[in-house]
Design an enzyme around this catalytic site. Structure first.
Site, PDB file in Angstrom:
ATOM      1  CB  CYS A   2      -0.855   0.000   1.068  1.00 56.13           C
ATOM      2  SG  CYS A   2      -1.852  -1.457   1.600  1.00 56.13           S
ATOM      3  NE  ARG A  27       4.583   1.812  -1.123  1.00 57.86           N
ATOM      4  CZ  ARG A  27       5.551   1.974   0.024  1.00 57.86           C
ATOM      5  NH1 ARG A  27       6.395   2.931  -0.394  1.00 57.86           N
ATOM      6  NH2 ARG A  27       5.220   1.526   1.196  1.00 57.86           N
ATOM      7  CD1 TRP A  74      -0.258  -5.666  -3.569  1.00 59.17           C
ATOM      8  CD2 TRP A  74      -0.074  -6.553  -1.554  1.00 59.17           C
ATOM      9  NE1 TRP A  74       0.329  -6.863  -3.741  1.00 59.17           N
ATOM     10  CE2 TRP A  74       0.188  -7.401  -2.514  1.00 59.17           C
ATOM     11  CE3 TRP A  74      -0.143  -6.895  -0.174  1.00 59.17           C
ATOM     12  CZ2 TRP A  74       0.611  -8.776  -2.301  1.00 59.17           C
ATOM     13  CZ3 TRP A  74       0.228  -8.214   0.126  1.00 59.17           C
ATOM     14  CH2 TRP A  74       0.652  -9.111  -0.849  1.00 59.17           C
ATOM     15  CG  ASN A 100       0.683   1.728   3.823  1.00 56.60           C
ATOM     16  OD1 ASN A 100      -0.586   1.970   3.403  1.00 56.60           O
ATOM     17  ND2 ASN A 100       1.647   2.223   3.261  1.00 56.60           N
ATOM     18  N   GLY A 101      -0.108  -1.331   6.388  1.00 52.15           N
ATOM     19  CA  GLY A 101       0.033  -2.537   7.434  1.00 52.15           C
ATOM     20  C   GLY A 101      -1.253  -3.675   7.903  1.00 52.15           C
ATOM     21  CD  GLU A 490      17.532 -12.132  -8.950  1.00 52.76           C
ATOM     22  OE1 GLU A 490      16.942 -12.777  -7.957  1.00 52.76           O
ATOM     23  OE2 GLU A 490      16.880 -10.910  -9.257  1.00 52.76           O
ATOM     24  CE  LYS A 494      14.004 -10.066 -10.922  1.00 47.59           C
ATOM     25  NZ  LYS A 494      14.853 -10.004  -9.649  1.00 47.59           N
ATOM     26  CD  GLU A 497      10.215 -10.692  -9.528  1.00 51.15           C
ATOM     27  OE1 GLU A 497       9.954 -10.458  -8.827  1.00 51.15           O
ATOM     28  OE2 GLU A 497      11.623 -10.302  -9.966  1.00 51.15           O
ATOM     29  CG  HIS A 513      20.236 -36.035  -7.924  1.00 52.58           C
ATOM     30  ND1 HIS A 513      20.650 -37.342  -7.713  1.00 52.58           N
ATOM     31  CD2 HIS A 513      21.291 -35.164  -8.197  1.00 52.58           C
ATOM     32  CE1 HIS A 513      21.796 -37.303  -7.809  1.00 52.58           C
ATOM     33  NE2 HIS A 513      22.335 -36.093  -7.626  1.00 52.58           N
ATOM     34  CE  LYS A 612      11.859  -2.283  -5.928  1.00 52.99           C
ATOM     35  NZ  LYS A 612      12.403  -3.098  -6.585  1.00 52.99           N
TER      36      LYS A 612
HETATM   37  C1  F6R Z   1      12.291  -9.807  -6.587  1.00 48.31           C
HETATM   38  C2  F6R Z   1      12.005  -8.781  -5.692  1.00 48.31           C
HETATM   39  C3  F6R Z   1      11.598  -9.564  -4.402  1.00 48.31           C
HETATM   40  C4  F6R Z   1      12.442  -8.581  -3.202  1.00 48.31           C
HETATM   41  C5  F6R Z   1      11.963  -9.176  -1.879  1.00 48.31           C
HETATM   42  C6  F6R Z   1      12.613  -8.366  -0.785  1.00 48.31           C
HETATM   43  O1  F6R Z   1      12.563  -9.201  -8.030  1.00 48.31           O
HETATM   44  O2  F6R Z   1      12.069  -7.811  -5.838  1.00 48.31           O
HETATM   45  O3  F6R Z   1      11.913 -10.856  -4.404  1.00 48.31           O
HETATM   46  O4  F6R Z   1      13.843  -8.867  -3.473  1.00 48.31           O
HETATM   47  O5  F6R Z   1      10.734  -8.714  -1.540  1.00 48.31           O
HETATM   48  O6  F6R Z   1      12.879  -7.228  -0.935  1.00 48.31           O
HETATM   49  P1  F6R Z   1      13.909  -6.177  -0.245  1.00 48.31           P
HETATM   50  O7  F6R Z   1      15.096  -6.447  -0.897  1.00 48.31           O
HETATM   51  O8  F6R Z   1      13.384  -4.604  -0.074  1.00 48.31           O
HETATM   52  O9  F6R Z   1      14.029  -6.588   1.345  1.00 48.31           O
END
Ligand code: F6R
Length: 617
Positions: A2, A27, A74, A100-101, A490, A494, A497, A513, A612
């Site tokens: 949010c 976000r 959100w 938020n929260g 990673e 990417k 997501e 395996h 985000k």
């Molecule tokens: C993936 C992504 C998330 C963040 C995760 C941790 O692309 O962005 O997996 O890496 O939510 O977020 P931070 O680094 O802000 O603690």
């Protein structure tokens, strides 16, 4: 997650709020709303969908007022819908609130309010809070007690468990707004007779760079002419005004089609900024000022535990290889969310390193608090200056990547690895587990990384062509060994997501395996196969995929002739030391995901269901 923006001053609040909400779109959200306060009248407009839907909705409506609040939601409690969108009003319309929260005990509170004849129009925990505040307020009035809006908020918050960043208005005090924080960040921007409140600085910086970061348990009452800060125990606090060093162009797209692409292209600059002033090429000097107070503890550590989530956790995995290689200190990497719910063993002298781009990730913050309770020295590796994690850790190193707006993390990953590399190098040198020659050669290699990334970025067109070939796949496999195993994870993250293609990352040797069963002529297998000590082994893994007709896309070192003969497609990248290879190999994977997602028509910067800054547990 949010987003919050609120304004009080001389400007038309509507414009400030809409612009602010657009800045917060990155976000991730599913609905948006605003409340405009005009003397005793409050107009609330909200809807499921985008901020632009909200704008269309209010076209012919009354949007006047110099005070207001806006929110992007959100969903946590209750589906995304018009009625669950914020702002929420209390039943008798005394209080308007954005939040938020999560209020953890909202269900119990709701039941007790229902017994007091409170009716609810939404499924949210936020409406429960609005009604609780109103209940406290009206009860006091009924008993002929004097009560301020702040006091009602304070009393209500004392019965709440959970996290909140709140903006609240009360119709009896229409010239003021209240901001309260516990666990969910709030920043207040201060200009001439006007205040901006937001969940992060991005909606504020075009108006002012003077800000106050609220601390947990702070409650601020803000009017056009001043701000009064107390904590939840009613103790007066002196606001600490800070200058933020964030420029508007850093949070704009600057001609790029998406933030993610801009941020991928920013990596050469971002990495140079990460080591600028810390690492000197000529003198081979390396000093991380933020670790000054804890460097001896780090050097003498018996164990290092890295905690993080998502992409930051992947950077942590690279950190594990780096620390073990350079320092010989046993290192473990934990998902913050798992670490905090186990009974982790922390002994005297153990170090916990928390990695987070946003510095606000709820699970990482909770892991830090737990590690501190258990006596660990906690070091933060964060990007957002002034965020909660740097404020709750003993020491730390900022990545200086600049704002990362695209939900998919890119430059945060490479700059986090740069910081971890420098940390491991400095400890290794101090402990003599890394020789001066190795150290010097790493300094030289690290300096060349930005230039080499620029070379890789020039291959975008070739990567785009490969993206076109595999864009309609439903599954994919990413393989790597050693330092490149976390990069495989990673790369897979990417892709899934932002393009919604199922992708799995695996250590290449583990393929046989289990995952090998998935391989057929439709399965793209992306192999990280640069020249290092497991090069021969990875060639065998590629052969195994080939024998089962998988589509092989290999990331190889420039000039590689052997893999060229077996793979369907190769992307050549410059040579670097194997310990720095994650910084280069991840770049084509980021671009590949980006182009695939664009070709599939996905919302690259705001992928579905994702946020985000993950401020809920
Ligand atoms: C993936 C992504 C998330 C963040 C995760 C941790 O692309 O962005 O997996 O890496 O939510 O977020 P931070 O680094 O802000 O603690």
């Amino acid at each position: 997650m949010c987003g919050i923006v609120a304004y009080i001053g001389e400007k038309e609040a509507f414009k400030v709020l809409i612009k602010g909400l657009k800045r917060l779109e990155y976000r991730g959200y599913d609905s948006a709303g605003i409340a405009l306060i005009n003397n005793k009248e409050t107009n609330i407009y909200k809807c499921q969908g985008k901020v632009s839907d909200l704008e269309n909705m209010v076209k012919d409506l009354d949007i006047s007022g110099n005070i207001g609040m806006g929110h992007t939601r959100w969903a946590t409690h209750g589906e995304p819908s018009d009625k669950n969108a914020h702002p929420h009003e209390s039943m008798n319309k005394y209080f308007t609130i954005i939040h938020n929260g999560i209020i953890e005990n909202y269900s119990k509170l709701r039941k007790s309010l229902e017994k007091e004849n409170y009716k609810f129009t939404s499924e949210t925990d936020t409406e429960v809070l609005a009604n609780l505040i109103e209940y406290v307020y009206l009860k006091a009035k009924k008993e002929k007690k004097t009560i301020s809006a702040r006091e009602a908020v304070r009393t209500a918050l004392n019965s709440v468990n959970g996290a909140y960043g709140l903006v609240i208005s009360c119709k009896d005090f229409p010239e003021k707004i209240i901001a309260a924080r516990k666990g969910s960040p709030l920043v207040i921007g201060i200009s001439n007779n006007e205040y901006f409140i937001a969940s992060d600085a991005s909606p504020i910086i075009e108006y002012t760079n003077s800000v106050i970061y609220l601390n947990d348990d702070d409650i601020a009452v803000i009017g056009k002419n001043g701000l009064n800060l107390k904590n939840i125990k009613n103790i007066i606090k002196t606001p600490h005004i800070q200058k933020i060093d964030l420029k508007l162009d850093e949070i704009e797209k600057n001609g790029y089609e998406h933030y993610m692409l801009k941020e991928i292209y920013e990596q050469p600059r971002a990495i140079s900024d990460t080591y600028r002033g810390r690492l000197n090429y000529e003198s081979k000097f390396l000093r991380l000022g933020g670790l000054h107070n804890v460097f001896k503890n780090l050097k003498d550590a018996k164990k290092i535990i890295i905690v993080a989530c998502g992409t930051s956790w992947h950077a942590g995995l690279v950190g594990e290889y780096l620390f073990e290689d350079f320092t010989r200190i046993p290192t473990e990497v934990e998902y913050a969310s798992e670490f905090r719910y186990r009974k982790p063993i922390i002994n005297k002298g153990d170090i916990v390193i928390a990695i987070s781009q946003s510095g606000e990730t709820a699970d990482t913050l909770a892991a830090i608090r737990m590690a501190k309770k258990l006596g660990a020295i906690v070091i933060g590796v964060c990007n957002v200056v002034g965020s909660s994690i740097p404020r709750e850790t003993f020491a730390g190193v900022y990545t200086h990547a600049g704002p990362e707006i695209g939900v998919a993390s890119t430059k945060a990953f490479t700059t986090q690895i740069t910081v971890l590399t420098m940390m491991a190098m400095s400890v290794g040198l101090a402990n003599k587990t890394l020789s001066k020659e190795q150290f010097n050669s790493l300094v030289e290699e690290l300096y060349l990384i930005p230039k080499k990334i620029t070379q890789i970025l020039k291959k975008a067109e070739q990567i785009q062509k490969i993206a076109h070939i595999i864009k309609d796949s439903t599954n994919s496999l990413y393989l790597g060994r050693g330092y490149l195993f976390p990069v495989a994870l990673e790369g897979a993250l990417k892709l899934k997501e932002i393009s919604y293609i199922h992708a799995e990352g695996y250590p290449a040797a583990e393929m046989k395996h289990g995952p090998i069963a998935l391989i057929d002529e439709k399965m793209p297998v992306i192999v990280l196969a640069t020249k290092d000590k497991s090069y021969e082994k990875i060639i065998s893994n590629i052969e195994e995929v080939k024998a089962r007709k998988g589509i092989i896309i290999a990331i190889v070192t420039e000039g590689d002739e052997s893999i060229k003969k077996i793979a369907d497609h190769i992307i050549e990248i410059p040579y670097t030391d194997f310990s720095l290879a994650p910084l280069l190999t991840v770049i084509p994977l980021q671009l590949l995901s980006y182009y695939i997602a664009v070709m599939r028509g996905c919302n690259v910067d705001q992928p579905r269901n994702l946020a985000k800054s993950v401020t809920v547990e």
